[in-house]
Design an enzyme around this catalytic site. Structure first.
Site, mmCIF file in Angstrom:
data_model
loop_
_atom_site.group_PDB
_atom_site.id
_atom_site.type_symbol
_atom_site.label_atom_id
_atom_site.label_comp_id
_atom_site.label_asym_id
_atom_site.label_seq_id
_atom_site.Cartn_x
_atom_site.Cartn_y
_atom_site.Cartn_z
ATOM 1 N N GLU A 133 23.024 116.907 -14.261
ATOM 2 C CA GLU A 133 22.572 117.345 -15.281
ATOM 3 C C GLU A 133 20.847 117.985 -15.031
ATOM 4 O OE1 GLU A 133 22.693 119.455 -17.560
ATOM 5 O OE2 GLU A 133 22.997 118.819 -19.551
ATOM 6 N N ASP A 134 20.369 118.798 -15.922
ATOM 7 C CA ASP A 134 19.160 119.153 -15.407
ATOM 8 C C ASP A 134 17.911 118.330 -16.440
ATOM 9 O OD1 ASP A 134 19.837 120.353 -18.069
ATOM 10 O OD2 ASP A 134 19.290 122.349 -17.545
ATOM 11 N N ASP A 152 18.130 115.528 -23.325
ATOM 12 C CA ASP A 152 17.130 115.536 -24.540
ATOM 13 C C ASP A 152 17.519 114.752 -25.447
ATOM 14 O OD1 ASP A 152 15.035 116.694 -26.062
ATOM 15 O OD2 ASP A 152 15.996 118.342 -26.434
ATOM 16 N N PHE A 189 8.839 121.337 -24.490
ATOM 17 C CA PHE A 189 9.858 122.423 -23.822
ATOM 18 C C PHE A 189 9.412 122.801 -22.698
ATOM 19 C CE2 PHE A 189 12.380 126.176 -23.431
ATOM 20 C CZ PHE A 189 13.626 125.778 -23.940
ATOM 21 N N ARG A 207 14.353 130.390 -15.039
ATOM 22 C CA ARG A 207 15.164 129.550 -14.139
ATOM 23 C C ARG A 207 14.650 129.451 -12.502
ATOM 24 N NH1 ARG A 207 19.488 127.804 -17.367
ATOM 25 N NH2 ARG A 207 20.424 129.442 -18.861
HETATM 26 P P1 IMP Z 1 20.673 117.671 -25.031
HETATM 27 O O1 IMP Z 1 22.052 117.856 -25.622
HETATM 28 O O2 IMP Z 1 19.738 117.439 -26.706
HETATM 29 O O3 IMP Z 1 20.500 116.282 -24.401
HETATM 30 O O4 IMP Z 1 20.114 118.845 -24.598
HETATM 31 C C1 IMP Z 1 20.581 119.029 -23.204
HETATM 32 C C2 IMP Z 1 20.569 120.407 -22.944
HETATM 33 O O5 IMP Z 1 19.433 121.320 -23.543
HETATM 34 C C3 IMP Z 1 20.114 120.691 -21.404
HETATM 35 O O6 IMP Z 1 21.311 120.632 -20.730
HETATM 36 C C4 IMP Z 1 19.300 121.780 -21.232
HETATM 37 O O7 IMP Z 1 20.084 122.900 -20.862
HETATM 38 C C5 IMP Z 1 18.869 122.091 -22.766
HETATM 39 N N1 IMP Z 1 17.460 121.405 -22.855
HETATM 40 C C6 IMP Z 1 16.868 120.453 -23.400
HETATM 41 N N2 IMP Z 1 15.380 120.347 -23.264
HETATM 42 C C7 IMP Z 1 15.166 121.398 -22.601
HETATM 43 C C8 IMP Z 1 13.961 121.895 -22.056
HETATM 44 O O8 IMP Z 1 12.701 121.400 -22.502
HETATM 45 N N3 IMP Z 1 13.877 123.171 -21.455
HETATM 46 C C9 IMP Z 1 15.163 123.818 -21.434
HETATM 47 N N4 IMP Z 1 16.063 123.362 -21.736
HETATM 48 C C10 IMP Z 1 16.049 122.174 -22.369
HETATM 49 MG MG MG Z 2 21.862 122.265 -19.534
#
Ligand code: IMP
Ligand code: MG
Length: 187
Positions: A103-104, A107, A156, A169
């Site tokens: 995963e990238d 959050d 962000f 990206r």
């Molecule tokens: P989560 O479900 O809130 O953990 O979010 C995960 C997904 O939200 C990641 O796979 C990202 O694609 C996107 N995301 C969360 N934070 C960022 C950020 O700071 N920049 C860009 N994408 C983000």
């Molecule tokens: Mg993602």
């Protein structure tokens, strides 16, 4: 006319290309060691993790394969909607396989929790997570990050696969956007 260069939209470089390179090598070395003889399948969560996966896999020396899965939780904004949608499923069965989710960024943790629960029902031999970034401030669910690149502040970020409305990206580093970029959206 203003020069067409997306780097002009960046206000702060958080993680440089060099820092990313050396962290990726370090993570790959751990994976090579931990997965010896286990033929892992590395599952890239699209689209954000493609740059990370492609950099990481170049340093993987053990037998392994890759697959892709796509989910969405943002719908174009900068805040998770809390609703995770499966957009594209895996090509191969993972039953009995050693799966490493790539995963990238974690959050809130909702995306990875959703995938973890979904993939577990398919009876993999093991399921672990490798994430490049984590924002500890936003975590809503307890997520075990077996391999973690960097903890970052609650900002962000874009670049190295991460986007804002599908842009940025391709930046080779991780950075934050100038505030006026978001303001444009609100207008
Ligand atoms: P989560 O479900 O809130 O953990 O979010 C995960 C997904 O939200 C990641 O796979 C990202 O694609 C996107 N995301 C969360 N934070 C960022 C950020 O700071 N920049 C860009 N994408 C983000
Ligand atoms: Mg993602």
């Amino acid at each position: 006319m203003k020069e067409d260069n997306i780097r002009n939209d960046i206000s702060e470089k958080l993680i440089t290309r060099e820092e990313l390179n050396s962290k990726v090598k370090e993570l790959a070395a751990r994976i090579n060691n931990d997965y010896k003889g286990k033929k892992p399948v590395m599952v890239s969560i699209l689209k954000g993790s493609i740059v990370f996966l492609s950099e990481l896999m170049k340093h993987i020396t053990i037998e392994s394969s890759i697959d892709f899965i796509a989910v969405s939780s943002y719908q174009g904004g900068t805040q998770s909607t809390g609703i995770v949608k499966m957009i594209m499923d895996l090509r191969e069965s993972i039953e009995g396989r050693n799966v490493l989710l790539v995963e990238d960024i974690v959050d809130t943790g909702l995306t990875v929790a959703y995938l973890r629960d979904n993939l577990k029902t398919r009876r993999p031999a093991s399921l672990k997570l490798c994430t490049l970034l984590n924002k500890p401030a936003n975590m809503e669910i307890d997520i075990k990050m077996d391999y973690l690149g960097f903890k970052i502040p609650d900002k962000f970020v874009v670049g190295y696969g991460l986007d804002y409305q599908e842009k940025y990206r391709n930046l080779p580093f991780i950075g934050t956007l100038k505030p006026e970029i978001y303001r444009k959206k609100i207008k």
